[in-house]
Scaffold this motif. Structure first.
Motif, mmCIF file in Angstrom:
data_model
loop_
_atom_site.group_PDB
_atom_site.id
_atom_site.type_symbol
_atom_site.label_atom_id
_atom_site.label_comp_id
_atom_site.label_asym_id
_atom_site.label_seq_id
_atom_site.Cartn_x
_atom_site.Cartn_y
_atom_site.Cartn_z
ATOM 1 N N THR A 144 46.347 38.739 52.773
ATOM 2 C CA THR A 144 46.358 39.504 51.528
ATOM 3 C C THR A 144 45.536 40.771 51.747
ATOM 4 O O THR A 144 44.477 40.733 52.380
ATOM 5 C CB THR A 144 45.756 38.692 50.365
ATOM 6 O OG1 THR A 144 44.408 38.327 50.695
ATOM 7 C CG2 THR A 144 46.572 37.435 50.104
ATOM 8 N N VAL A 145 46.054 41.894 51.260
ATOM 9 C CA VAL A 145 45.396 43.188 51.439
ATOM 10 C C VAL A 145 45.040 43.718 50.061
ATOM 11 O O VAL A 145 45.916 43.863 49.185
ATOM 12 C CB VAL A 145 46.316 44.184 52.175
ATOM 13 C CG1 VAL A 145 45.599 45.498 52.398
ATOM 14 C CG2 VAL A 145 46.780 43.598 53.509
ATOM 15 N N THR A 146 43.757 44.027 49.866
ATOM 16 C CA THR A 146 43.283 44.512 48.574
ATOM 17 C C THR A 146 42.332 45.693 48.783
ATOM 18 O O THR A 146 41.798 45.905 49.871
ATOM 19 C CB THR A 146 42.544 43.398 47.795
ATOM 20 O OG1 THR A 146 41.457 42.905 48.592
ATOM 21 C CG2 THR A 146 43.494 42.244 47.472
ATOM 22 N N GLY A 147 42.106 46.445 47.699
ATOM 23 C CA GLY A 147 41.098 47.500 47.691
ATOM 24 C C GLY A 147 41.499 48.782 48.386
ATOM 25 O O GLY A 147 40.631 49.635 48.636
ATOM 26 N N CYS A 148 42.759 48.973 48.735
ATOM 27 C CA CYS A 148 43.186 50.184 49.446
ATOM 28 C C CYS A 148 43.077 51.405 48.534
ATOM 29 O O CYS A 148 43.551 51.385 47.387
ATOM 30 C CB CYS A 148 44.620 50.036 49.944
ATOM 31 S SG CYS A 148 44.838 48.737 51.191
ATOM 32 N N LEU A 149 42.452 52.438 49.045
ATOM 33 C CA LEU A 149 42.370 53.684 48.289
ATOM 34 C C LEU A 149 43.722 54.378 48.190
ATOM 35 O O LEU A 149 44.000 55.077 47.211
ATOM 36 C CB LEU A 149 41.350 54.620 48.948
ATOM 37 C CG LEU A 149 39.915 54.098 49.038
ATOM 38 C CD1 LEU A 149 39.025 55.121 49.743
ATOM 39 C CD2 LEU A 149 39.368 53.778 47.651
ATOM 40 N N LEU A 150 44.550 54.173 49.212
ATOM 41 C CA LEU A 150 45.898 54.743 49.227
ATOM 42 C C LEU A 150 46.808 53.748 49.929
ATOM 43 O O LEU A 150 46.542 53.360 51.061
ATOM 44 C CB LEU A 150 45.914 56.097 49.961
ATOM 45 C CG LEU A 150 47.229 56.879 49.942
ATOM 46 C CD1 LEU A 150 47.578 57.294 48.516
ATOM 47 C CD2 LEU A 150 47.137 58.108 50.837
#
Length: 215
Positions: A144-150
């Motif tokens: 799971t990938v979270t917190g990406c600014l872009l």
């Protein structure tokens, strides 16, 4: 006169030629940067396209150095195809029409689940592995990938948009420089050769028949 005509160089043409050098150099740097990240993401279709683009840019540089208008024309034709490919990349990541990012075979030839290196390594992204997931195929894992600014798709879109801008810039310069080269080839006169200044047609000499004189 003929020598002065050949040696004389238009400063505007020199600036345009340097502009073509600069455009090709920037395209080369951008293509190599993109090739690295596509290799890290195992995106085989973009890797192949990037390789062809690098070869075309080298052809454009060589054509500019060697004054070969045909090479520049081939380079300009490739840039049109390159613009179309990057437009497709933009539509793919934005899922325009019937395009979907779930179709792995488009980018990876169905050999990998990776789509973009930026998916897991974007600015500010936090990757968390999901242990013992039944969704993961053999030899793969779920994250799971979270917190990406872009988000990664917008990074890919920006990269493709930059490639389109550089390609249009290079296309204009390639067309202009190839036109200049072709005009120079048409008006070129060899020094001391068959030109309007140095060549003079041989004059025909009349043969007079000698007649004996009688006194």
């Amino acid at each position: 006169m003929a020598q002065d005509k050949i040696i004389g160089v238009d400063s505007t043409d020199v600036v345009k030629k340097l502009g073509c050098y600069f455009s090709c150099s920037v395209q080369m740097i951008a293509a190599l940067e993109r090739q690295i990240f596509d290799f890290l993401g195992y995106q085989w279709a973009p890797i192949l396209a990037n390789f062809l683009h690098i070869m075309a840019v080298i052809l454009g540089i060589f054509g500019t150095i060697q004054y070969r208008s045909k090479y520049l024309i081939m380079y300009a034709v490739w840039l049109v195809l390159w613009v179309g490919w990057n437009a497709f990349i933009i539509c793919f990541y934005l899922e325009v029409g019937h395009l979907s990012q779930d179709r792995d075979f488009i980018m990876t030839f169905n050999t990998s689940l990776h789509r973009s290196w930026w998916m897991e390594n974007g600015p500010g992204c936090l990757v968390t592995p999901v242990m013992n997931s039944n969704l993961a195929p053999e030899d793969h894992h779920v994250i799971t990938v979270t917190g990406c600014l872009l988000d990664y798709q917008y990074i890919e879109v920006v990269s493709s948009a930059m490639q389109i801008f550089l390609a249009l810039f290079g296309f204009v310069y390639a067309c202009y420089v190839s036109k200049v080269f072709m005009e120079e080839e048409d008006s070129f006169d060899f020094i001391g050769g068959f030109d309007s200044y140095g060549y003079q047609a041989p004059q025909k000499t009349s043969h007079l028949q000698l007649q004996p004189l009688y006194t």
